[in-house]
Scaffold this active site. Structure first.
Site, PDB file in Angstrom:
ATOM      1  N   SER A  75     -29.596  48.798 -52.160  1.00 40.66           N
ATOM      2  CA  SER A  75     -30.684  49.328 -51.332  1.00 40.66           C
ATOM      3  C   SER A  75     -30.452  50.781 -50.954  1.00 40.66           C
ATOM      4  O   SER A  75     -31.348  51.425 -50.413  1.00 40.66           O
ATOM      5  CB  SER A  75     -30.821  48.501 -50.048  1.00 40.66           C
ATOM      6  OG  SER A  75     -29.632  48.597 -49.280  1.00 40.66           O
ATOM      7  N   HIS A  79     -34.472  46.174 -56.668  1.00 32.47           N
ATOM      8  CA  HIS A  79     -34.152  45.951 -55.256  1.00 32.47           C
ATOM      9  C   HIS A  79     -35.046  44.874 -54.662  1.00 32.47           C
ATOM     10  O   HIS A  79     -36.218  45.100 -54.357  1.00 32.47           O
ATOM     11  CB  HIS A  79     -34.312  47.264 -54.476  1.00 32.47           C
ATOM     12  CG  HIS A  79     -34.008  47.118 -53.030  1.00 32.47           C
ATOM     13  ND1 HIS A  79     -34.647  47.855 -52.049  1.00 32.47           N
ATOM     14  CD2 HIS A  79     -33.138  46.307 -52.359  1.00 32.47           C
ATOM     15  CE1 HIS A  79     -34.179  47.519 -50.871  1.00 32.47           C
ATOM     16  NE2 HIS A  79     -33.280  46.582 -51.031  1.00 32.47           N
ATOM     17  N   GLU A 137     -38.503  46.758 -55.562  1.00 31.87           N
ATOM     18  CA  GLU A 137     -38.521  48.175 -55.907  1.00 31.87           C
ATOM     19  C   GLU A 137     -37.807  48.348 -57.254  1.00 31.87           C
ATOM     20  O   GLU A 137     -36.639  47.999 -57.399  1.00 31.87           O
ATOM     21  CB  GLU A 137     -37.823  49.003 -54.832  1.00 31.87           C
ATOM     22  CG  GLU A 137     -38.618  49.090 -53.535  1.00 31.87           C
ATOM     23  CD  GLU A 137     -37.912  49.873 -52.449  1.00 31.87           C
ATOM     24  OE1 GLU A 137     -38.584  50.649 -51.747  1.00 31.87           O
ATOM     25  OE2 GLU A 137     -36.686  49.700 -52.292  1.00 31.87           O
ATOM     26  N   ASN A 167     -36.790  51.923 -47.394  1.00 38.97           N
ATOM     27  CA  ASN A 167     -35.765  52.358 -46.439  1.00 38.97           C
ATOM     28  C   ASN A 167     -35.880  53.835 -46.101  1.00 38.97           C
ATOM     29  O   ASN A 167     -35.562  54.254 -44.981  1.00 38.97           O
ATOM     30  CB  ASN A 167     -34.379  52.050 -46.984  1.00 38.97           C
ATOM     31  CG  ASN A 167     -34.039  50.567 -46.902  1.00 38.97           C
ATOM     32  OD1 ASN A 167     -34.742  49.805 -46.242  1.00 38.97           O
ATOM     33  ND2 ASN A 167     -32.982  50.154 -47.575  1.00 38.97           N
TER      34      ASN A 167
END
Length: 593
Positions: free
Chosen positions: A427, A448, A460, A498
């Protein structure tokens, strides 16, 4: 001091003003609606008639109650109509000059005991109060759009505001069925102060062509459970409005994260202000419409990607929650899965974790016992990566440590057959570093997943500068086959979710650190005003403060922006061992199990 608020004037009858007027009339208040435009006053009456008619149809009002509500609402084009109001709420355009003219005129019209409230979310309430003849009665009363539906109201006091005025409007907000949150006077207050920084970063991410508008929006909806993606939300708010708010925030903070992304200026000056103009980040069916229509920027359909490598068997490396969750996802979708861990005992325990998760699905009626048995039969536990010799796709889900991952990829390079796709679920670490640990970096891609993998729909797909088209296409096809939504992004810290989520969380910590608002008020503001499923401090405690700090340090190191530096309060809590729910204490304390 008792301040009667039985008669309330609303100045400015746009969407927000009309919504506020509806709330007040339905709560039994006499409402004086004022707008310089005859068309606006007529539209406000029409809107109230339509909304109350819908309420009758749904059984929420009787016809007699509807007539009573409508009788409480009177409209005027002259500000002097506010003379008898105990409270005046202005929601005119976000311009100091316009608002100051309204407040100065009201000084000579209403009684000295009347409260004057501004609906601004960007301008200084203190500055407006200072220009008033009675600054002690001026405060902010920030409703959220659509006002009848949104529960949050921010009550903004200045250093000049009398406590009695704050108490009166706070009590009113509660009577209206709203959740009032007390805040000080700074641009954006709590909810917009956190929200607009996040929206600005999303706009900058899109402008940099890091990801498509569709993928950015889908990532935040599916990865964070938000009701709307950030670019769609900017179009709803109004690109020009967002730019105004951000300019005010930047003027106060000088934080580069609040400096409006250039694309906001470009769109605003071109008249592409979002839904209201029919075009912003997206193109709409007509001005004011919520229906998005395809345009030149709409990406092509990705289904049936040519050249994708065939995947029928999958290897999952790891024995933790994420590894077992990913193995479950692939097995339920019909893939043969090799679940490898450091030793046969750990691998067996990981499969048992899958069995327990599948049984919960059976108990809840989401899966049949036969489907559970079939999925479990597809999972073969293994005590070493040698079992990956024939898999078409190898997915690693081991500890988030770059050296550990590099060693694992070096091993995969030796044991996996030529042409197998090698994927990392990292991540925050660079995918290219994993790829360079192999002799076939073209086969390496980021995949991800989000936790818990069986429930979360987002993946992702992280492509490095060396990833081949065939490997990239294979991951897209596999994602669709396991019923996940793939979004494309490049190999940089945080990827999409993130990179947008953690600066927002960090800014929330800074608000508490600066004693601007409480944990509870910030969490309530973001849930009620922003539609977030969890407040930032609830989420930080769930994710783990140590994990959050690590991600924020990676982002800061990658982008070198001072605004991304982790808040000292977060660092102090981690140093003290207060890591969130897993330790029983983070920003809040939890009962030990």
């Amino acid at each position: 001091m008792d301040i009667p608020l039985s008669t309330i004037a609303v100045v400015g009858l746009g969407t927000m003003g009309t919504g506020i007027a509806e709330i007040l009339t339905r709560a039994g208040r006499e409402v004086i609606g004022i707008d310089i435009s005859d068309a606006a006053t007529a539209q406000a009456v029409t809107a109230l008639e339509a909304s109350t008619a819908r309420a009758v149809e749904r059984g929420r009002l009787t016809e007699q109650e509807r007539r009573t509500v409508l009788a409480r609402f009177r409209t005027f084009t002259d500000l002097r109509a506010a003379a008898d109001a105990g409270l005046v709420i202005e929601v005119v355009p976000e311009s100091y000059e316009t608002k100051q003219q309204v407040f100065r005129a009201l000084d000579g019209i209403v009684s000295p005991s009347a409260v004057l409230a501004t609906g601004t979310n960007a301008l200084s309430v203190t500055r407006l109060a200072a220009d008033s003849a009675h600054p002690e009665r001026v405060l902010g009363l920030h409703f959220f759009n659509p006002a009848p539906a949104m529960k949050l109201v921010e009550v903004v006091r200045t250093v000049l505001t009398a406590p009695a005025a704050v108490e009166a409007v706070t009590a009113l907000a509660r009577e209206l069925g709203k959740e009032p949150v007390a805040v000080g006077d700074r641009p954006g207050f709590v909810a917009d102060g956190l929200l607009f920084g996040y929206l600005n970063q999303a706009a900058a991410m899109y402008e940099a062509k890091y990801a498509s508008r569709e993928d950015i929006d889908a990532a935040m909806r599916l990865g964070c459970g938000l009701p709307m993606g950030p670019l769609a939300l900017l179009d709803l708010i109004g690109v020009d409005t967002a730019r105004t708010v951000l300019e005010a925030m930047y003027a106060a903070s000088r934080d580069r994260l609040h400096a409006p992304a250039p694309v906001l200026r470009q769109l605003s000056e071109a008249g592409l202000t979002g839904r209201k103009s029919g075009r912003g980040f997206y193109t709409y069916e007509a001005p004011g419409s919520a229906t998005v229509v395809p345009d030149a920027l709409t990406p092509p359909d990705r289904t049936g990607t040519d050249g994708a490598r065939t995947v029928t068997s999958v290897g999952v490396a790891g024995s933790g929650t994420m590894a077992s969750g990913i193995a479950e996802v692939f097995a339920k979708a019909g893939y043969d899965v090799v679940l490898a861990a450091r030793g046969p005992e750990k691998a067996a325990a990981a499969k048992e974790r899958v069995a327990t998760s599948l049984q919960r699905s059976v108990d809840k009626g989401r899966l049949t016992a036969e489907a559970r048995a079939e999925a479990l039969a597809r999972i073969a536990p293994a005590g070493s990566l040698d079992a990956f010799a024939e898999v078409d796709l190898a997915v690693e889900a081991v500890v988030e440590d770059l050296e550990v991952k590099r060693q694992l990829f070096a091993t995969l390079d030796k044991v996996c057959r030529p042409g197998a796709v090698l994927a990392t679920t990292t991540s925050s670490l660079p995918v290219i570093a994993c790829a360079r640990a192999t002799s076939r970096p073209r086969d390496v891609v980021g995949m991800h997943f989000f936790n818990p993998a069986p429930a979360m729909k987002l993946v992702e797909v992280v492509r490095t500068v060396l990833t081949s088209d065939e490997a990239h296409a294979a991951v897209h096809e596999v994602s669709a086959a396991i019923r996940k939504h793939p979004v494309d992004c490049g190999d940089r810290a945080g990827f999409i979710v993130n990179a947008l989520l953690f600066p927002y969380l960090n800014n929330a910590v800074k608000m508490v650190q600066e004693h601007y608002a409480t944990l509870d008020d910030i969490d309530a503001a973001m849930k009620l005003g922003g539609g977030y499923p969890m407040g930032p401090f609830e989420l930080l405690d769930v994710v783990g403060l140590d994990v959050s700090l690590a991600i924020e340090r990676v982002l800061h190191r990658e982008f070198r922006d001072p605004g991304l530096a982790p808040a000292p309060l977060l660092e102090h809590l981690v140093a003290a061992g207060c890591l969130g729910r897993k330790t029983g204490r983070g920003f809040r304390e939890y009962a030990r199990r």
